[in-house]
Design an enzyme around this catalytic site. Structure first.
Site, PDB file in Angstrom:
ATOM      1  N   HIS A  82     -12.888  -9.620  -3.643  1.00 60.66           N
ATOM      2  CA  HIS A  82     -12.335  -8.431  -4.288  1.00 60.66           C
ATOM      3  C   HIS A  82     -12.996  -8.234  -5.631  1.00 60.66           C
ATOM      4  CE1 HIS A  82      -9.139  -5.361  -4.441  1.00 60.66           C
ATOM      5  NE2 HIS A  82      -9.384  -5.433  -5.733  1.00 60.66           N
ATOM      6  N   ASP A 161       2.177  -1.643  -5.349  1.00 64.32           N
ATOM      7  CA  ASP A 161       0.854  -1.474  -5.961  1.00 64.32           C
ATOM      8  C   ASP A 161       0.309  -0.080  -5.665  1.00 64.32           C
ATOM      9  OD1 ASP A 161      -1.583  -2.396  -7.321  1.00 64.32           O
ATOM     10  OD2 ASP A 161      -2.456  -1.985  -5.371  1.00 64.32           O
ATOM     11  N   ARG A 168      -1.170   4.582 -12.579  1.00 61.28           N
ATOM     12  CA  ARG A 168      -2.015   4.066 -13.664  1.00 61.28           C
ATOM     13  C   ARG A 168      -3.318   4.853 -13.761  1.00 61.28           C
ATOM     14  NH1 ARG A 168      -3.170  -1.283 -11.600  1.00 61.28           N
ATOM     15  NH2 ARG A 168      -4.525  -1.505 -13.381  1.00 61.28           N
ATOM     16  N   SER A 183      -2.055  -6.359  -9.763  1.00 61.97           N
ATOM     17  CA  SER A 183      -2.415  -5.392  -8.721  1.00 61.97           C
ATOM     18  C   SER A 183      -3.317  -6.055  -7.682  1.00 61.97           C
ATOM     19  CB  SER A 183      -3.128  -4.198  -9.374  1.00 61.97           C
ATOM     20  OG  SER A 183      -3.858  -3.456  -8.439  1.00 61.97           O
ATOM     21  N   LYS A 187      -1.909  -7.772  -3.835  1.00 61.90           N
ATOM     22  CA  LYS A 187      -2.457  -7.362  -2.522  1.00 61.90           C
ATOM     23  C   LYS A 187      -3.095  -8.548  -1.818  1.00 61.90           C
ATOM     24  CE  LYS A 187      -4.925  -4.161  -4.365  1.00 61.90           C
ATOM     25  NZ  LYS A 187      -5.118  -3.085  -5.326  1.00 61.90           N
TER      26      LYS A 187
HETATM   27  N1  URA Z   1      -8.628  -3.035  -8.535  1.00 57.04           N
HETATM   28  C1  URA Z   1      -7.331  -3.152  -8.126  1.00 57.04           C
HETATM   29  O1  URA Z   1      -7.040  -3.402  -6.961  1.00 57.04           O
HETATM   30  N2  URA Z   1      -6.387  -2.971  -9.048  1.00 57.04           N
HETATM   31  C2  URA Z   1      -6.658  -2.708 -10.340  1.00 57.04           C
HETATM   32  O2  URA Z   1      -5.746  -2.576 -11.115  1.00 57.04           O
HETATM   33  C3  URA Z   1      -8.006  -2.592 -10.757  1.00 57.04           C
HETATM   34  C4  URA Z   1      -8.981  -2.767  -9.817  1.00 57.04           C
END
Ligand code: URA
Length: 433
Positions: A82, A161, A168, A183, A187
């Site tokens: 990620h 999220d 956001r 966040s 996930k």
């Molecule tokens: N990627 C994400 O999944 N969340 C964030 O807050 C920033 C980047």
């Protein structure tokens, strides 16, 4: 408990308890807490921060807001990567098929663009008919058959999220360490992976502008991952310069295909192979040197490209784009951006480059905006290159010529040309485990 008091407590700089965090997340998902109250709390968190305990509690509340996936139907080790978000960051499109070609399963849930950064799901959707919302059984079947499947976050996965991310994005509260960490990890922990490799970007194009903040963010996320029993590593990678040459969805898919064919830009290839090596290493495929050899081999043999093609086909997309990238959406118009003076491109404001692409239609200004998949920028010159006045530094792609003026202005004002050659920056700045 009243949300008013929770907002006030954070506004005044106090740490929130687990009960208060659960109350906020639960109430917001159920619609009992309004967007304006959630925005106020996010802004209070932005300014006052959260300690590790609060951040962990927020992460767990986000994870627990929805379904916690069971991937026991997937055979073998499951690894995920990620990125914290960057400009021209199409690494997942290359890394996932490489790793899957080497027997590590990638059951990936990706996001959409956020602010000036792009998102893997938007990039994949630029491939005609590519389906990013598959039923779970089909998702698992594709992972087992091909080794990789990339879908969007389902409505059931960390719905807190989903709501917070969209909020956001439009309330200037993205670049907050506890909000980003919770966040991403909320996930990641809802998905049932054994290995998590985090690509924490640093520099002008990332949400964390300094290396120090990026390292801190990485440490928080790695700590949360380890506490949850996942093998977790983070690489801090440079985002003071866009990755590769393409910015914008279909343009980036084209560049990813070139890279899987063994062509493409060195910086992008290096970041992809370092991330793939970490995923393979943590999955027990051998030491790093050996994993590096495996990565080079699946690219030169064409196996990784074949896996990408098979994934596109399995997800309903037009796999002919691999041989013929011109089948991807193409903008009607292009404009050449020329250097205003001679010298070295000393530095660029990478966020500005992302915003320039967004202006052309490659991203969203507000929730629900439609993306123009063909829009974006090709960088003819990058940081460190010498240019003569009038040389083309970038090519803008759009379907509406009226967008060029502003996009060009943003790009030029984000580019610093000097007589001095810049010192080279490292691409991989640190490894946090
Ligand atoms: N990627 C994400 O999944 N969340 C964030 O807050 C920033 C980047």
């Amino acid at each position: 408990m009243r949300i008013y008091d929770v907002i006030k407590k954070k506004r005044d700089g106090f740490a929130l308890s687990k009960e208060e965090i659960d109350f906020f997340v639960d109430g917001y998902v159920k619609g009992e807490i309004a967007d304006y109250q959630a925005s106020a709390l996010c802004m209070a968190i932005y300014f006052k921060g959260m300690n590790l305990e609060e951040t962990t509690n927020l992460t767990l509340a986000i994870r627990n807001s929805g379904e916690i996936l069971d991937f026991s139907g997937v055979d073998g080790i499951r690894a995920d990567k990620h990125s914290t978000g960057g400009v021209g960051d199409k690494t997942s499109l290359v890394v996932a098929p490489i790793v899957a070609s080497l027997g590590v399963k990638v059951a990936k849930m990706s996001g959409r663009g956020l602010g000036h950064t792009g998102g893997t799901v938007d990039k994949l959707e630029s491939i005609p008919n590519f389906n990013v919302s598959l039923p779970k059984a089909e998702f698992i079947k594709i992972v087992n058959d091909i080794g990789v499947c990339i879908v969007g976050q389902s409505a059931d996965l960390a719905p807190a999220d989903k709501k917070l991310y969209a909020l956001r994005d439009v309330t200037a509260t993205v670049d907050s360490m506890p909000l980003i960490a919770s966040s991403i990890m909320g996930k990641k922990l809802a998905a049932d992976d054994d290995v998590i490799v985090l690509d924490v970007k640093t520099g002008s194009g990332s949400f964390m502008k300094t290396e120090e903040d990026s390292v801190r963010l990485a440490e928080i996320m790695v700590g949360i991952g380890k506490n949850a029993g996942k093998k977790t590593v983070a690489l801090i990678t440079d985002m003071d310069i866009p990755l590769g040459r393409a910015i914008g969805n279909a343009l980036e898919v084209k560049e990813a295909i070139q890279t899987l064919k063994g062509q493409g830009e060195e910086d992008f290839k290096t970041v992809c192979s370092c991330l793939a090596v970490e995923m393979l290493y943590l999955s027990g495929k051998g030491d790093r040197e050996y994993c590096q050899k495996l990565v080079s081999d699946v690219i030169s043999s064409g196996k990784a490209l074949e896996t990408f093609k098979n994934m596109i086909k399995a997800q309903g997309g037009d796999q002919r784009v691999v041989e013929n990238p011109d089948l991807l959406p193409t903008a009607k118009y292009t404009r050449l951006v020329k250097a205003k003076s001679s010298g070295y491109i000393n530095k660029v404001n990478t966020e500005g480059y992302g915003l320039s692409a967004l202006t052309l239609g490659a991203g969203r200004n507000k929730v629900g905006d439609k993306i123009d998949y063909s829009a974006g920028i090709i960088l003819n010159k990058k940081t460190g290159d010498y240019v003569e006045q009038g040389d083309v530094i970038a090519t803008l792609h759009a379907n509406d010529t009226s967008l060029f003026e502003k996009a060009e202005q943003i790009l030029l004002s984000s580019t610093t040309i000097t007589e001095q050659k810049p010192t080279e920056r490292k691409l991989i700045l640190a490894r946090i485990e």
